[in-house]
Design a protein around this motif. Structure first.
Motif, PDB file in Angstrom:
ATOM      1  N   GLY A 213      18.608  -6.010  -5.335  1.00 15.14           N
ATOM      2  CA  GLY A 213      19.498  -5.108  -4.617  1.00 15.14           C
ATOM      3  C   GLY A 213      20.220  -5.897  -3.532  1.00 15.14           C
ATOM      4  N   PRO A 214      21.110  -5.231  -2.816  1.00 15.48           N
ATOM      5  CA  PRO A 214      21.970  -5.929  -1.872  1.00 15.48           C
ATOM      6  C   PRO A 214      21.342  -6.185  -0.509  1.00 15.48           C
ATOM      7  CG  PRO A 214      22.524  -3.635  -1.879  1.00 15.48           C
ATOM      8  CD  PRO A 214      21.459  -3.817  -2.925  1.00 15.48           C
ATOM      9  N   GLY A 215      20.223  -5.549  -0.216  1.00 15.64           N
ATOM     10  CA  GLY A 215      19.627  -5.672   1.111  1.00 15.64           C
ATOM     11  C   GLY A 215      20.152  -4.605   2.058  1.00 15.64           C
ATOM     12  N   ARG A 216      19.587  -4.615   3.225  1.00 16.26           N
ATOM     13  CA  ARG A 216      19.889  -3.591   4.223  1.00 16.26           C
ATOM     14  C   ARG A 216      21.304  -3.692   4.786  1.00 16.26           C
ATOM     15  NH1 ARG A 216      15.278  -2.892   8.605  1.00 16.26           N
ATOM     16  NH2 ARG A 216      14.758  -4.762   7.466  1.00 16.26           N
ATOM     17  N   TYR A 217      21.878  -4.889   4.797  1.00 12.86           N
ATOM     18  CA  TYR A 217      23.200  -5.088   5.384  1.00 12.86           C
ATOM     19  C   TYR A 217      24.255  -5.051   4.279  1.00 12.86           C
ATOM     20  CZ  TYR A 217      20.063  -6.568   9.033  1.00 12.86           C
ATOM     21  OH  TYR A 217      19.046  -6.600   9.948  1.00 12.86           O
ATOM     22  N   SER A 218      24.474  -3.865   3.742  1.00 12.05           N
ATOM     23  CA  SER A 218      25.399  -3.688   2.623  1.00 12.05           C
ATOM     24  C   SER A 218      25.958  -2.274   2.679  1.00 12.05           C
ATOM     25  CB  SER A 218      24.654  -3.889   1.308  1.00 12.05           C
ATOM     26  OG  SER A 218      23.712  -2.848   1.118  1.00 12.05           O
ATOM     27  N   LEU A 219      27.008  -2.048   1.917  1.00 10.93           N
ATOM     28  CA  LEU A 219      27.571  -0.700   1.842  1.00 10.93           C
ATOM     29  C   LEU A 219      26.699   0.232   1.009  1.00 10.93           C
ATOM     30  CD1 LEU A 219      31.412  -1.383   1.546  1.00 10.93           C
ATOM     31  CD2 LEU A 219      30.077  -0.762   3.561  1.00 10.93           C
ATOM     32  N   ASP A 220      25.839  -0.307   0.158  1.00 12.83           N
ATOM     33  CA  ASP A 220      24.908   0.518  -0.607  1.00 12.83           C
ATOM     34  C   ASP A 220      23.728   1.011   0.229  1.00 12.83           C
ATOM     35  OD1 ASP A 220      26.199   0.479  -3.059  1.00 12.83           O
ATOM     36  OD2 ASP A 220      24.948  -1.097  -3.915  1.00 12.83           O
ATOM     37  N   ALA A 221      23.376   0.282   1.260  1.00 12.37           N
ATOM     38  CA  ALA A 221      22.153   0.569   2.019  1.00 12.37           C
ATOM     39  C   ALA A 221      22.137   2.001   2.543  1.00 12.37           C
ATOM     40  CB  ALA A 221      22.003  -0.409   3.170  1.00 12.37           C
ATOM     41  N   GLY A 222      21.058   2.715   2.202  1.00 11.77           N
ATOM     42  CA  GLY A 222      20.869   4.071   2.697  1.00 11.77           C
ATOM     43  C   GLY A 222      21.725   5.120   2.021  1.00 11.77           C
ATOM     44  N   ARG A 223      22.483   4.742   1.023  1.00 11.57           N
ATOM     45  CA  ARG A 223      23.353   5.689   0.335  1.00 11.57           C
ATOM     46  C   ARG A 223      22.598   6.330  -0.832  1.00 11.57           C
ATOM     47  NH1 ARG A 223      25.822   4.691   4.413  1.00 11.57           N
ATOM     48  NH2 ARG A 223      27.822   3.647   4.536  1.00 11.57           N
ATOM     49  N   PRO A 224      22.958   7.548  -1.198  1.00 16.50           N
ATOM     50  CA  PRO A 224      22.263   8.207  -2.310  1.00 16.50           C
ATOM     51  C   PRO A 224      22.404   7.467  -3.633  1.00 16.50           C
ATOM     52  CG  PRO A 224      23.774   9.744  -1.210  1.00 16.50           C
ATOM     53  CD  PRO A 224      23.948   8.412  -0.561  1.00 16.50           C
ATOM     54  N   TRP A 225      23.483   6.712  -3.794  1.00 17.42           N
ATOM     55  CA  TRP A 225      23.704   6.007  -5.058  1.00 17.42           C
ATOM     56  C   TRP A 225      23.032   4.635  -5.097  1.00 17.42           C
ATOM     57  CZ3 TRP A 225      27.942   6.660  -1.677  1.00 17.42           C
ATOM     58  CH2 TRP A 225      28.348   5.499  -1.023  1.00 17.42           C
ATOM     59  N   ALA A 226      22.438   4.187  -3.991  1.00 19.79           N
ATOM     60  CA  ALA A 226      21.843   2.848  -3.933  1.00 19.79           C
ATOM     61  C   ALA A 226      20.710   2.727  -4.954  1.00 19.79           C
ATOM     62  CB  ALA A 226      21.326   2.563  -2.538  1.00 19.79           C
ATOM     63  N   ARG A 227      20.739   1.669  -5.724  1.00 23.19           N
ATOM     64  CA  ARG A 227      19.723   1.434  -6.741  1.00 23.19           C
ATOM     65  C   ARG A 227      19.308  -0.028  -6.713  1.00 23.19           C
ATOM     66  NH1 ARG A 227      19.959   6.106  -6.330  1.00 23.19           N
ATOM     67  NH2 ARG A 227      20.544   7.647  -7.873  1.00 23.19           N
ATOM     68  N   GLN A 228      18.015  -0.256  -6.913  1.00 23.86           N
ATOM     69  CA  GLN A 228      17.491  -1.609  -7.009  1.00 23.86           C
ATOM     70  C   GLN A 228      16.139  -1.540  -7.690  1.00 23.86           C
ATOM     71  OE1 GLN A 228      17.261  -2.278  -2.728  1.00 23.86           O
ATOM     72  NE2 GLN A 228      15.079  -2.539  -2.912  1.00 23.86           N
ATOM     73  N   GLY A 229      15.584  -2.670  -8.016  1.00 23.23           N
ATOM     74  CA  GLY A 229      14.269  -2.724  -8.627  1.00 23.23           C
ATOM     75  C   GLY A 229      14.321  -3.154 -10.075  1.00 23.23           C
ATOM     76  N   VAL A 230      13.148  -3.161 -10.700  1.00 23.81           N
ATOM     77  CA  VAL A 230      13.010  -3.674 -12.054  1.00 23.81           C
ATOM     78  C   VAL A 230      13.852  -2.880 -13.043  1.00 23.81           C
ATOM     79  CG1 VAL A 230      11.382  -4.082 -13.946  1.00 23.81           C
ATOM     80  CG2 VAL A 230      10.730  -4.636 -11.604  1.00 23.81           C
ATOM     81  N   LEU A 231      13.766  -1.561 -13.009  1.00 23.64           N
ATOM     82  CA  LEU A 231      14.508  -0.736 -13.957  1.00 23.64           C
ATOM     83  C   LEU A 231      16.013  -0.970 -13.839  1.00 23.64           C
ATOM     84  CD1 LEU A 231      14.538   1.467 -16.130  1.00 23.64           C
ATOM     85  CD2 LEU A 231      14.617   3.147 -14.289  1.00 23.64           C
ATOM     86  N   TRP A 232      16.528  -0.977 -12.610  1.00 23.62           N
ATOM     87  CA  TRP A 232      17.964  -1.168 -12.405  1.00 23.62           C
ATOM     88  C   TRP A 232      18.392  -2.602 -12.695  1.00 23.62           C
ATOM     89  CZ3 TRP A 232      21.316   2.589 -12.369  1.00 23.62           C
ATOM     90  CH2 TRP A 232      20.832   3.878 -12.149  1.00 23.62           C
ATOM     91  N   GLY A 233      17.520  -3.555 -12.413  1.00 20.71           N
ATOM     92  CA  GLY A 233      17.819  -4.941 -12.762  1.00 20.71           C
ATOM     93  C   GLY A 233      17.905  -5.125 -14.267  1.00 20.71           C
ATOM     94  N   LEU A 234      16.930  -4.541 -14.985  1.00 18.83           N
ATOM     95  CA  LEU A 234      16.959  -4.621 -16.447  1.00 18.83           C
ATOM     96  C   LEU A 234      18.178  -3.911 -17.025  1.00 18.83           C
ATOM     97  CD1 LEU A 234      13.182  -4.059 -17.284  1.00 18.83           C
ATOM     98  CD2 LEU A 234      14.503  -6.187 -17.545  1.00 18.83           C
TER      99      LEU A 234
END
Length: 182
Positions: A141-162
Motif C-alpha cells: 500500500g502507499p503508506g500513511r502519507y498518501s491520498l489513499d490514507a484513511g479513505r474508504p477506497w484505500a486497499r492494501q495487503g495480500v489480497l489486493w497485492g495479488l
C-alpha cells in the motif's frame, strides 16, 4: 464518541509495529520516498513519450518507434504506453488508487521486459526493477502519507497485492497477444 475506523486501524497498526520493534513512521516515510521517486520517474517516462518533455521523443516519434518494435498500430500502442506510464506513475506518486496504479505500471513493465529481453540482462534489468517496485507497492500500500490514507477506497495487503499482480499479468499478456494478432 468513537474514533473513525481509519484512526483505529492506524492506532492498531502502530501498536503492533511498536510491539514488533518496527518504526511505523519510518516505514511510511520510506514508502513516501519510494512512491515519489519511482512514481515520478515513471511518469517522466510517459511525459517523454507523450509530450517530448525531459528530452523525450514526443508522441509521433514514440508511435513510430512502437511500429518498429512490432506494436502495430504504433499510434495505439505508443499512446497507450505513454498514458500508462504517465497515469500510473502519477497515481503512484500521489498514493492514489494504489493497487490500480501498481497494476498499470506492472502491466506496462511486462511489455518493457518482453521488448528488451533478447538484448540481454543489461537492457531488461531496468524493466524488472520497475516491476519489482510496482509489485512491492501493490502489496504494502502507499503508506500513511498518501491520498489513499484513511479513505474508504484505500486497499492494501495480500489480497489486493495479488489482485493487482493478476490484473497486470492479464493486461500485459493481452497487450502481447494483441501485438501478435494485429
Amino acid at each position: 464518541m468513537t474514533a473513525p475506523t481509519s484512526d483505529k486501524t492506524t492506532a492498531l497498526r502502530d501498536a503492533l509495529a511498536a510491539r514488533d520493534g518496527i518504526d511505523a513512521t519510518a516505514t511510511d516515510i520510506g514508502l513516501l520516498i519510494l512512491r515519489i521517486g519511482f512514481g515520478g520517474l515513471f511518469a517522466v517516462h510517459g511525459a517523454q513519450k507523450l509530450f517530448g518533455w525531459f528530452n523525450g521523443y514526443g508522441l509521433e516519434a514514440t508511435q513510430g518507434m512502437f511500429d518498429g518494435m512490432g506494436y502495430n498500430p504504433g499510434k495505439l500502442f505508443g499512446t497507450l504506453a505513454g498514458l500508462s506510464e504517465l497515469g500510473g506513475g502519477l497515481l503512484l506518486l500521489l498514493g492514489l488508487f494504489t493497487p490500480l496504479a501498481a497494476a498499470i505500471v506492472l502491466g506496462t513493465t511486462i511489455n518493457i521486459v518482453n521488448v528488451t529481453w533478447s538484448a540481454g540482462f543489461a537492457v531488461w534489468e531496468m524493466g524488472v526493477l520497475f516491476a519489482l517496485a510496482a509489485a512491492a507497492i501493490a502489496f504494502t500500500g502507499p503508506g500513511r502519507y498518501s491520498l489513499d490514507a484513511g479513505r474508504p477506497w484505500a486497499r492494501q495487503g495480500v489480497l489486493w497485492g495479488l489482485a493487482a499482480v493478476a490484473l497486470a499479468v492479464v493486461t500485459g499478456v493481452l497487450t502481447l497477444i494483441l501485438k501478435a494478432a494485429l
